[in-house]
Design a protein around this motif. Structure first.
Motif, mmCIF file in Angstrom:
data_model
loop_
_atom_site.group_PDB
_atom_site.id
_atom_site.type_symbol
_atom_site.label_atom_id
_atom_site.label_comp_id
_atom_site.label_asym_id
_atom_site.label_seq_id
_atom_site.Cartn_x
_atom_site.Cartn_y
_atom_site.Cartn_z
ATOM 1 N N SER A 161 0.846 -1.197 0.000
ATOM 2 C CA SER A 161 0.000 0.000 0.000
ATOM 3 C C SER A 161 0.881 1.246 0.000
ATOM 4 O O SER A 161 2.007 1.228 0.497
ATOM 5 C CB SER A 161 -0.874 -0.010 1.237
ATOM 6 N N VAL A 162 0.360 2.292 -0.607
ATOM 7 C CA VAL A 162 1.101 3.554 -0.610
ATOM 8 C C VAL A 162 1.053 4.105 0.807
ATOM 9 O O VAL A 162 -0.026 4.236 1.377
ATOM 10 C CB VAL A 162 0.462 4.546 -1.592
ATOM 11 N N PRO A 163 2.219 4.350 1.395
ATOM 12 C CA PRO A 163 2.226 4.766 2.799
ATOM 13 C C PRO A 163 1.446 6.070 3.013
ATOM 14 O O PRO A 163 1.584 7.005 2.229
ATOM 15 C CB PRO A 163 3.711 4.939 3.128
ATOM 16 N N ASP A 164 0.601 6.052 4.058
ATOM 17 C CA ASP A 164 -0.175 7.242 4.385
ATOM 18 C C ASP A 164 0.671 8.116 5.296
ATOM 19 O O ASP A 164 0.918 7.783 6.451
ATOM 20 C CB ASP A 164 -1.461 6.802 5.088
ATOM 21 N N VAL A 165 1.121 9.237 4.741
ATOM 22 C CA VAL A 165 2.086 10.061 5.487
ATOM 23 C C VAL A 165 1.443 10.739 6.683
ATOM 24 O O VAL A 165 2.130 11.163 7.599
ATOM 25 C CB VAL A 165 2.712 11.136 4.572
ATOM 26 N N GLU A 166 0.105 10.806 6.693
ATOM 27 C CA GLU A 166 -0.562 11.471 7.806
ATOM 28 C C GLU A 166 -0.567 10.540 9.017
ATOM 29 O O GLU A 166 -0.801 10.960 10.142
ATOM 30 C CB GLU A 166 -2.003 11.807 7.420
ATOM 31 N N ASP A 167 -0.356 9.257 8.711
ATOM 32 C CA ASP A 167 -0.374 8.278 9.787
ATOM 33 C C ASP A 167 0.755 8.563 10.768
ATOM 34 O O ASP A 167 1.897 8.791 10.373
ATOM 35 C CB ASP A 167 -0.200 6.875 9.175
ATOM 36 N N LEU A 176 4.053 6.031 10.754
ATOM 37 C CA LEU A 176 4.494 5.804 9.370
ATOM 38 C C LEU A 176 5.614 4.764 9.313
ATOM 39 O O LEU A 176 5.607 3.876 8.480
ATOM 40 C CB LEU A 176 4.959 7.123 8.758
ATOM 41 N N HIS A 206 5.845 15.579 3.081
ATOM 42 C CA HIS A 206 4.710 15.960 3.917
ATOM 43 C C HIS A 206 5.141 17.014 4.934
ATOM 44 O O HIS A 206 4.457 18.021 5.141
ATOM 45 C CB HIS A 206 4.176 14.731 4.632
#
Ligand code: ADP
Ligand code: MG
Length: 658
Positions: free
Chosen positions: A323-329, A332, A374
């Motif tokens: 999955s494309v990493p969710d930078v808001e997570d 991370l 980000h």
């Protein structure tokens, strides 16, 4: 075409090529050597048969010669044929290979005696016989050319012995006659097949067929010149093997050999189809082998390719699934290592390990690059927000500064005329007092001294001009004007106080005064909307930029007034907290919804219609209070009202550079 199919196809192609080419090479080598050995064996058969015939001939000629020597010369010379016939009978009994019998021709060719006796032939002349002439010429025994017996119709072969006396006088020829096709002689040979349908035949230089498996062809000359090239070549002296087409047009393998000691030629033939039958079978077998080998290779390749690419395909799936990493997570890093853990099983793979490693590394870099970007975006957004805020402040400050300047200018201009208006009004009041004094005295003396008619006229005039009313009203007018002038003076003072130009410096002030000044400035804005209730406490002087705080109070008061729909109450209270002061401004207006409470301090946040709200008031106020080291809080309930509470340190502890 998928990688798998390509690999599969090339695999099959390589195997088929390898099998096919080796099969081809083998076949051509095998074919050549098979052909060679077939021809060689045919040749050796021909050679063996030639030797056998030569042996037979030599033996027959030898026996004939030996028998010739036994013939008693004396009896022959004396014509004692009875004795010789008995001898011939004995021969006939003991030498079955000459089953046709024996005869003796005289030196002139006359048949002297024979056995079995044939009276018809006795004394007939056979000098025309080819074997007779040759024997007489050569003076030794030989093999006659086969011929068909006139008597029996059988094919016969005559072996001769040359007869002579001690002096060498020719006495004639002993003929030993054998059946050409007899079991004792060569008859058997023509039956001996070569392979299944191969056969041999014997012919001589004169093209006479001597032996042939087909009876009818024996002793014929049925092979015309040119019908069988090898047949002709052999007559010319050729011996050896070759492929040929026989006189019947059948493709044959043939071997030709000359029988030593005679002009006979033996030919062994075998149809090519039969001779090469094994070769054909082998060809078919090899073809089958190549095809089935290719099929097996294809199946094997399928399994192999499938097995060896299974991991690659899995790796592809896992990679596609990352999955494309969710930078808001927040987590991370955890997310990235959880994703890359999926690649773990492939890392040690001998072929794809490197690829898996590279993908993992790329994924990690992507994660950190995304995180970086980000972060950069967040920073940029913040910087942009700050910039906007600063810009807003500058705008507002500029606005306030120009308003201040304008106000100061106007105030200054108004101040002078207001000075002489006020003083003139004072003088006017004094003058008016004196005029009334004079009029009062004048009326009194008129009443005492004047005649009745004059008095009446004065009375009438007084009434007509409403002099009494005038006297009272002039007083009122003057005091009202005085009051008005006083208010103008006050407003001008306030304007001057509010303006930066006048009081841009840091100062210690009583905030109650500041509030009053601001209230008078904002009076117009407020008076139709709200009643202002003041609850001022005794305040210590506060070190501050008063004009900035005025701006804050103004913003709060205007907001409060604008929040009130028809008519309400604005309550201003101040409180001494020791080293702090607190100012509360409360209204009973619309209130602020909870979701907006945090936003109201953001620059450009406004709920008001365009033109009315700029969304800057609260943010500037917040900034100013912050700079003064103070705090501003809001408590609000929709429909009930709002309270803004400001606390400020009296010693001015904030960063007050601006
Ligand atoms: P503006 O007054 O130009 O809209 P401000 O920064 O002064 O901008 O105020 C931002 C917003 O905060 C206002 O639009 C309004 O919605 C809300 N607000 C501020 N003071 C009050 C108040 N006393 N009562 C209700 N709402 C208020
Ligand atoms: Mg406002």
């Amino acid at each position: 075409m998928t990688l798998r199919t390509k690999v599969m196809l090339s695999f099959v192609l390589v195997v088929a090529l390898a099998l096919g080419s080796s099969g081809y090479v083998f076949l051509s080598y095998f074919g050549a050597s098979f052909r060679q050995s077939t021809l060689a064996s045919l040749d050796s058969i021909a050679l063996a048969r030639a030797v056998r015939i030569a042996d037979y001939q030599r033996m027959q000629v030898g026996i004939a010669r030996h028998l010739g020597t036994i013939i008693p010369v004396k009896a022959l010379k004396e014509g004692n044929y009875q004795q010789i016939e008995e001898l011939l009978e004995l021969f006939h009994k003991n030498f079955p290979m000459f089953e046709n019998g024996f005869f003796i021709l005289s030196a002139t060719g006359e048949n002297l005696v024979d056995f079995p006796p044939n009276q018809e032939n006795r004394h007939k002349n056979f000098a025309y016989r080819e074997y007779f002439q040759r024997t007489m010429n050569a003076q030794r025994g030989l093999i006659g050319q086969p011929y068909r017996s006139k008597r029996s119709g059988e094919a016969v072969l005559t072996f001769t012995a040359y007869l002579q006396d001690e002096d060498g006088t020719p006495l004639g020829v002993l003929g030993c006659s054998a059946q050409l096709l007899g079991e004792e002689g060569l008859g058997q040979m023509r039956q001996d097949s070569i392979g299944k349908t191969g056969y041999s035949y014997v012919y001589d230089q004169s093209r006479l067929m001597i032996l042939h498996p087909v009876d009818e062809r024996v002793l014929t000359r049925d092979v015309p010149v040119g019908a069988n090239k090898l047949f002709d070549a052999a007559i010319e002296g050729y011996s050896g093997t070759s492929e040929t087409v026989n006189s019947k047009g059948v493709h044959m393998l043939a071997a030709f050999q000359h029988v030593p000691g005679s002009d006979w030629i033996i030919a062994c033939q075998q149809p090519a189809e039969e001779a090469y039958a094994a070769l054909k079978t082998t060809k078919l077998q090899i073809m089958f082998f190549v095809i089935s080998g290719s099929v097996i290779a294809a199946l094997l390749g399928l399994v192999l390719v499938h097995r060896s690419t299974a991991q690659l395909v899995k790796l592809e799936e896992v990679t596609a699934d990352l999955s494309v990493p969710d930078v808001e997570d927040q987590s991370l890093d955890l997310l990235i290592s959880a994703e890359t853990a999926k690649l773990e099983p492939f890392l040690t793979h001998p072929e794809f390990g490197l690829l898996a490693n590279t993908i993992r590394e790329l994924y990690r870099r992507l994660g950190s690059a995304l995180a970086d970007s980000h972060q950069m975006t967040t920073d940029l957004e913040q910087a942009y927000l700050q910039l906007k805020q600063t810009q807003g402040q500058i705008l507002q400050q500029e606005k306030m500064a120009s308003i201040g300047q304008l106000a100061a200018g106007v105030a200054h201009e108004i101040n002078n005329p207001m000075g002489f208006i006020t003083s003139n009004l004072g003088t006017l009041a004094k003058y008016q007092q004196k005029l009334f004094e004079y009029q009062k005295n004048l009326e009194a003396s008129l009443n005492e001294t004047a005649e009745e008619g004059l008095k009446e006229r004065a009375q009438e005039l007084r009434k007509k001009l409403k002099i009494d009313y005038l006297r009272d009203d002039i007083d009122d007018l003057l005091s009202e004007s005085k009051e008005g002038a006083e208010r103008v003076r006050e407003i001008v003072q306030n304007l001057k106080g509010f303006s930066r130009v006048d009081q841009a410096e840091y100062a210690e002030v009583d905030l109650n005064d500041c509030l009053d000044k601001t209230l008078s400035i904002a009076a117009n804005e407020i008076k139709y909307k709200a009643q202002v209730e003041k609850d001022y406490g005794e305040l210590p002087l506060v070190a501050c930029f008063p004009q900035q705080l005025n701006q804050v109070f103004l913003n709060l008061l205007v907001n409060a007034a604008q929040a009130i729909e028809d008519h309400g109450i604005i309550c201003i209270s101040t409180l001494d907290l020791g080293d702090m002061v607190q100012i509360d401004i409360t209204d009973n207006g619309s209130g602020i919804p909870a979701e907006n409470l945090e936003k109201i301090f953001e620059p450009f946040f406004t709920t008001k219609e365009v033109g009315k709200g700029t969304g800057l008031g609260m943010s500037i106020s917040y900034e100013i209070i912050q700079k003064h080291g103070g705090d501003i809080q809001v408590a609000s309930e929709v429909g009930q009202g709002t309270t803004f509470s400001i606390t400020l340190p009296i010693k001015g502890e904030g960063n007050l550079d601006g």
